[in-house]
Design a protein around this motif. Structure first.
Motif, PDB file in Angstrom:
ATOM      1  N   VAL A   1       0.838  -1.201   0.000  1.00 41.56           N
ATOM      2  CA  VAL A   1       0.000   0.000   0.000  1.00 41.56           C
ATOM      3  C   VAL A   1       0.873   1.251   0.000  1.00 41.56           C
ATOM      4  O   VAL A   1       0.648   2.195  -0.767  1.00 41.56           O
ATOM      5  CB  VAL A   1      -0.955  -0.002   1.229  1.00 41.56           C
ATOM      6  CG1 VAL A   1      -1.643   1.342   1.365  1.00 41.56           C
ATOM      7  CG2 VAL A   1      -1.983  -1.113   1.097  1.00 41.56           C
ATOM      8  N   VAL A   2       1.909   1.236   0.834  1.00 43.33           N
ATOM      9  CA  VAL A   2       2.786   2.410   0.917  1.00 43.33           C
ATOM     10  C   VAL A   2       3.485   2.650  -0.422  1.00 43.33           C
ATOM     11  O   VAL A   2       3.543   3.776  -0.925  1.00 43.33           O
ATOM     12  CB  VAL A   2       3.818   2.229   2.053  1.00 43.33           C
ATOM     13  CG1 VAL A   2       4.887   3.315   1.993  1.00 43.33           C
ATOM     14  CG2 VAL A   2       3.111   2.246   3.400  1.00 43.33           C
ATOM     15  N   ASP A   3       3.970   1.562  -1.030  1.00 38.83           N
ATOM     16  CA  ASP A   3       4.619   1.697  -2.336  1.00 38.83           C
ATOM     17  C   ASP A   3       3.649   2.253  -3.367  1.00 38.83           C
ATOM     18  O   ASP A   3       4.000   3.083  -4.197  1.00 38.83           O
ATOM     19  CB  ASP A   3       5.112   0.326  -2.835  1.00 38.83           C
ATOM     20  CG  ASP A   3       6.306  -0.155  -2.024  1.00 38.83           C
ATOM     21  OD1 ASP A   3       6.860   0.668  -1.258  1.00 38.83           O
ATOM     22  OD2 ASP A   3       6.664  -1.343  -2.139  1.00 38.83           O
ATOM     23  N   HIS A   4       2.417   1.749  -3.294  1.00 39.25           N
ATOM     24  CA  HIS A   4       1.439   2.174  -4.283  1.00 39.25           C
ATOM     25  C   HIS A   4       1.047   3.636  -4.077  1.00 39.25           C
ATOM     26  O   HIS A   4       0.858   4.374  -5.035  1.00 39.25           O
ATOM     27  CB  HIS A   4       0.207   1.274  -4.217  1.00 39.25           C
ATOM     28  CG  HIS A   4      -0.663   1.405  -5.414  1.00 39.25           C
ATOM     29  ND1 HIS A   4      -0.256   1.017  -6.676  1.00 39.25           N
ATOM     30  CD2 HIS A   4      -1.907   1.917  -5.567  1.00 39.25           C
ATOM     31  CE1 HIS A   4      -1.208   1.277  -7.541  1.00 39.25           C
ATOM     32  NE2 HIS A   4      -2.225   1.824  -6.902  1.00 39.25           N
ATOM     33  N   LEU A   5       0.946   4.059  -2.821  1.00 39.81           N
ATOM     34  CA  LEU A   5       0.618   5.462  -2.544  1.00 39.81           C
ATOM     35  C   LEU A   5       1.701   6.393  -3.097  1.00 39.81           C
ATOM     36  O   LEU A   5       1.411   7.507  -3.527  1.00 39.81           O
ATOM     37  CB  LEU A   5       0.452   5.684  -1.037  1.00 39.81           C
ATOM     38  CG  LEU A   5      -0.864   5.200  -0.440  1.00 39.81           C
ATOM     39  CD1 LEU A   5      -0.823   5.316   1.082  1.00 39.81           C
ATOM     40  CD2 LEU A   5      -2.045   6.006  -0.976  1.00 39.81           C
ATOM     41  N   ALA A   6       2.937   5.907  -3.084  1.00 39.03           N
ATOM     42  CA  ALA A   6       4.022   6.736  -3.618  1.00 39.03           C
ATOM     43  C   ALA A   6       3.811   7.028  -5.096  1.00 39.03           C
ATOM     44  O   ALA A   6       4.207   8.076  -5.595  1.00 39.03           O
ATOM     45  CB  ALA A   6       5.360   6.026  -3.408  1.00 39.03           C
ATOM     46  N   ARG A   7       3.150   6.126  -5.796  1.00 39.29           N
ATOM     47  CA  ARG A   7       2.879   6.347  -7.223  1.00 39.29           C
ATOM     48  C   ARG A   7       1.976   7.550  -7.440  1.00 39.29           C
ATOM     49  O   ARG A   7       2.040   8.197  -8.470  1.00 39.29           O
ATOM     50  CB  ARG A   7       2.192   5.119  -7.834  1.00 39.29           C
ATOM     51  CG  ARG A   7       3.096   3.923  -7.951  1.00 39.29           C
ATOM     52  CD  ARG A   7       2.548   2.944  -8.987  1.00 39.29           C
ATOM     53  NE  ARG A   7       3.447   1.818  -9.108  1.00 39.29           N
ATOM     54  CZ  ARG A   7       3.276   0.658  -8.466  1.00 39.29           C
ATOM     55  NH1 ARG A   7       2.223   0.464  -7.704  1.00 39.29           N
ATOM     56  NH2 ARG A   7       4.134  -0.310  -8.611  1.00 39.29           N
ATOM     57  N   VAL A   8       1.072   7.808  -6.505  1.00 41.45           N
ATOM     58  CA  VAL A   8       0.222   8.996  -6.635  1.00 41.45           C
ATOM     59  C   VAL A   8       0.762  10.127  -5.756  1.00 41.45           C
ATOM     60  O   VAL A   8       0.035  11.043  -5.388  1.00 41.45           O
ATOM     61  CB  VAL A   8      -1.255   8.701  -6.288  1.00 41.45           C
ATOM     62  CG1 VAL A   8      -1.886   7.835  -7.349  1.00 41.45           C
ATOM     63  CG2 VAL A   8      -1.401   8.068  -4.924  1.00 41.45           C
ATOM     64  N   LYS A   9       2.044  10.027  -5.424  1.00 45.77           N
ATOM     65  CA  LYS A   9       2.743  11.078  -4.665  1.00 45.77           C
ATOM     66  C   LYS A   9       2.074  11.357  -3.327  1.00 45.77           C
ATOM     67  O   LYS A   9       1.899  12.495  -2.915  1.00 45.77           O
ATOM     68  CB  LYS A   9       2.846  12.359  -5.486  1.00 45.77           C
ATOM     69  CG  LYS A   9       3.570  12.165  -6.809  1.00 45.77           C
ATOM     70  CD  LYS A   9       4.098  13.497  -7.338  1.00 45.77           C
ATOM     71  CE  LYS A   9       4.877  13.312  -8.620  1.00 45.77           C
ATOM     72  NZ  LYS A   9       4.032  13.155  -9.804  1.00 45.77           N
ATOM     73  N   LEU A  10       1.646  10.288  -2.651  1.00 49.90           N
ATOM     74  CA  LEU A  10       1.118  10.449  -1.301  1.00 49.90           C
ATOM     75  C   LEU A  10       2.086   9.784  -0.330  1.00 49.90           C
ATOM     76  O   LEU A  10       2.635   8.719  -0.606  1.00 49.90           O
ATOM     77  CB  LEU A  10      -0.266   9.803  -1.168  1.00 49.90           C
ATOM     78  CG  LEU A  10      -1.444  10.560  -1.768  1.00 49.90           C
ATOM     79  CD1 LEU A  10      -2.713   9.752  -1.607  1.00 49.90           C
ATOM     80  CD2 LEU A  10      -1.626  11.929  -1.130  1.00 49.90           C
ATOM     81  N   ASP A  11       2.245  10.433   0.813  1.00 48.14           N
ATOM     82  CA  ASP A  11       3.140   9.943   1.827  1.00 48.14           C
ATOM     83  C   ASP A  11       2.447   8.846   2.648  1.00 48.14           C
ATOM     84  O   ASP A  11       1.219   8.809   2.737  1.00 48.14           O
ATOM     85  CB  ASP A  11       3.496  11.133   2.721  1.00 48.14           C
ATOM     86  CG  ASP A  11       4.636  10.801   3.638  1.00 48.14           C
ATOM     87  OD1 ASP A  11       5.759  10.676   3.124  1.00 48.14           O
ATOM     88  OD2 ASP A  11       4.394  10.640   4.840  1.00 48.14           O
ATOM     89  N   ALA A  12       3.240   7.959   3.242  1.00 52.35           N
ATOM     90  CA  ALA A  12       2.660   6.878   4.044  1.00 52.35           C
ATOM     91  C   ALA A  12       1.841   7.417   5.216  1.00 52.35           C
ATOM     92  O   ALA A  12       0.947   6.732   5.726  1.00 52.35           O
ATOM     93  CB  ALA A  12       3.765   5.964   4.551  1.00 52.35           C
TER      94      ALA A  12
END
Lengths: 278, 343
Positions: B153-164
């Motif tokens: 989930v954290v890796d995927h959030l990085a794709r939309v430039k969202l922090d963990a």
């Protein structure tokens, strides 16, 4: 200096939120000044995103909100002195609003022509049914409708574009000098949008009405505006002649806005670059 | 020419991921004995190919939302599917989500088919932190330990430039743009084959909108999904979609590659739609169209555009024009463009 139709000077609006201990101040409009000349009707556009204060500013011009500081003077009358019913009526005579969603602006249970007749009666001494109908019909004809099409119709029987025209006709009944239109075409279908926008142009050119056009859409703003003012977080970041500002924005935020507009054309294809078709 | 040159072999074109055939979905109401049919979707056929973003454009009440509701199987009375089929490549044999057994639908939902909706507040549970929402939606579809799932989930959030750190936030604590990015992450975390996007950027500010569109494009390219993208904003279509279908009053009137539609629109409605868009930097006078979109409860006979059409002929008010492929990959339903093929 007496010939300003609207003079906004250092208008500021602060909203306080929260209770006694944790109140937060939100400065919705921060030190905004501009002036619309009476002699030269124009379409003055206020551009901003959500939270920029553009709607609060337009509500102050309509005297729905009172400024926390600064003043708004319409045709020689300071809006803060408009309190009695008579003053308000005189004020409404000069300034009329057009709202975003015509389906919310009209009561769904009330026939549209009743609105028009009531508005007309309020702004002129009652002179009998025939004169009343003639005046309403005339206003409707200015927006491309007629009393025959509107009589006894309920809002849901009209399309969004037609209803927005009725709203404009209603505003015209008081023969205003200024119309404040808050996002008037964003709820109107694409195929009808340009006819409303063109109508604003006709109101300015044929009837000499100044229009304050509040929007977030840079393309229609470019299309109809004489002057524009770009707001961000309550402040004016850039203002001036619409063509000049939108063709070459100076402030970083205006440049960002301008760059974010998605052009309705596919770039990088094989289409000839803007050559006039033969 | 006796035969058209052989089309290049294209396996994706041969097997579309979504095939909609003659779909009819009507609203049927019965108030006090007054029966009303609203033909919101009336005979629509189109394909979405693998790996493409298919755009659907139309005004309000053109039936585009009803169409995607029907495709997504979200059919509740008074909406009824009257005819036609919706075939997903990953759900063969049923002719639509609404006809598949619930267990099958649960299997494909989110894993193969996901949604990005307009109001991110309606997707995210307002009383649960984002971490819990991600678990609610995706945990059962991803076979991994809790630790691995969290990392994914954290890796995927990085794709939309969202922090963990957004995982510990409630939806109301995020800005509209961040929320919409979170819903995009949510919709794509299981790497679905097909994403339905209904006006996902309409509620966003223009500056944010451009970023979000770029992210949808980036993720779509990366995971190779197909997207059915619905919006009324032609600027968004020009920017994002590969092919574009134009809807008018419950029917598809034209379909082609997006660049082709903008360059050479054929249907009179599309032509008007494209030419009425104001552009910054030119001062051409733009016109609105006369008349108003028809009521779908009582649509005009024949071609539904004919009362407003500058090219209307006698046939237009009598028969419904078929979608005809005038050129490879360019279909249009208009007698004035295709000629009257009637007997």
């Amino acid at each position: 200096m007496s010939n300003a139709l609207l003079e906004v000077s250092h208008a500021t609006k602060v909203f306080s939120r929260g209770g006694l201990l944790s109140s937060r101040r939100i400065v919705a409009v921060n030190d905004v000044s501009f002036r619309i000349e009476a002699a030269r009707p124009e379409i003055f556009t206020i551009i901003g995103e959500s939270g920029s204060g553009k709607t609060t500013l337009s509500r102050m011009i309509l005297n729905i909100e009172q400024p926390s500081a600064g003043s708004l003077v319409l045709d020689g009358t300071d809006l803060s002195t408009v309190r009695s019913n008579r003053d308000r009526l005189a004020f409404m005579h000069k300034v009329q609003p057009i709202f975003q969603n015509p389906f919310e602006a009209f009561n769904p249970l009330k026939q549209l022509d009743r609105y028009l007749f009531m508005t007309r009666q309020r702004f002129s001494a009652a002179v009998g049914q025939a004169a009343l109908e003639a005046a309403v019909d005339e206003a409707l004809r200015k927006v491309g409708l007629s009393l025959k099409e509107v009589r006894h119709r309920y809002p849901h029987e009209m399309s969004g574009g037609q209803l927005q025209r009725v709203a404009i006709a209603r505003a015209l009944l008081s023969s205003p000098k200024l119309i404040v239109a808050d996002e008037p075409v964003s709820m109107v279908d694409a195929s009808l949008r340009m006819s409303i926008v063109n109508l604003f142009r006709a109101l300015r050119d044929d009837l000499g009405i100044s229009i304050i056009y509040v929007t977030h859409d840079l393309a229609t703003a470019y299309y109809i505006s004489d002057r524009i003012m770009i707001m961000q977080n309550g402040r004016v970041v850039e203002s001036g002649d619409a063509r000049t500002v939108l063709n070459a924005p100076q402030h970083p935020y205006s440049q960002q806005l301008r760059a974010a507009v998605l052009l309705p054309e596919v770039t990088g294809g094989t289409a000839p670059a803007n050559s006039p078709s033969t | 020419m006796t035969a058209s040159p052989a089309l290049p072999a294209r396996p994706d074109a041969a097997a579309p991921i979504l095939a909609v055939r003659d779909l009819k979905a009507h609203f049927r109401t019965n108030h006090f004995g007054v029966k009303r049919y609203v033909k919101a979707v009336d005979g629509i056929s189109f394909d979405v190919r693998r790996g493409e973003i298919y755009g659907l454009a139309g005004e309000s009440s053109s039936g585009k939302t009803t169409l995607i509701k029907t495709i997504a199987g979200a059919i509740k009375p008074p909406l009824e599917v009257v005819g036609g089929t919706v075939d997903f490549a990953f759900l063969p044999g049923y002719g639509g989500l609404h006809r598949a057994p619930p267990a099958e639908v649960a299997r494909i939902r989110w894993r193969h088919l996901s949604y990005i909706m307009q109001g991110s507040m309606n997707v995210l549970n307002p009383v649960r932190r984002l971490r819990a929402t991600f678990a609610d939606f995706a945990r059962s579809h991803i076979d991994a330990s809790d630790r691995q799932f969290e990392q994914a989930v954290v890796d995927h959030l990085a794709r939309v430039k969202l922090d963990a750190s957004v995982l510990t936030a409630y939806p109301h604590e995020l800005s509209g743009g961040m929320r919409q990015r979170a819903t995009i992450a949510l919709a794509t975390i299981c790497r679905p084959d097909f994403i339905i996007a209904d006006e996902p950027t309409t509620a966003l500010d223009v500056v944010v909108q451009k970023d979000v569109l770029g992210m949808i494009r980036g993720i779509q390219r990366e995971i190779g999904s197909s997207v059915l993208f619905v919006t009324h904003d032609m600027g968004v279509h020009a920017h994002l979609t590969d092919r574009l279908g134009i809807m008018y009053a419950g029917r598809l009137v034209e379909e082609a590659a997006t660049a082709e539609i903008f360059r050479r629109p054929l249907h009179p409605y599309t032509r008007h739609l494209i030419s009425s868009l104001p552009r910054i930097g030119d001062d051409i006078q733009r016109k609105g169209l006369e008349g108003s979109p028809p009521s779908l409860a009582d649509p005009p006979p024949g071609c539904r555009f004919h009362p407003r059409c500058p090219l209307a002929m006698a046939a237009c008010s009598e028969r419904v024009p078929d979608m005809v492929e005038t050129e490879p990959d360019h279909r249009v339903a208009c007698f004035a463009v295709n000629g009257d093929q009637a007997p």
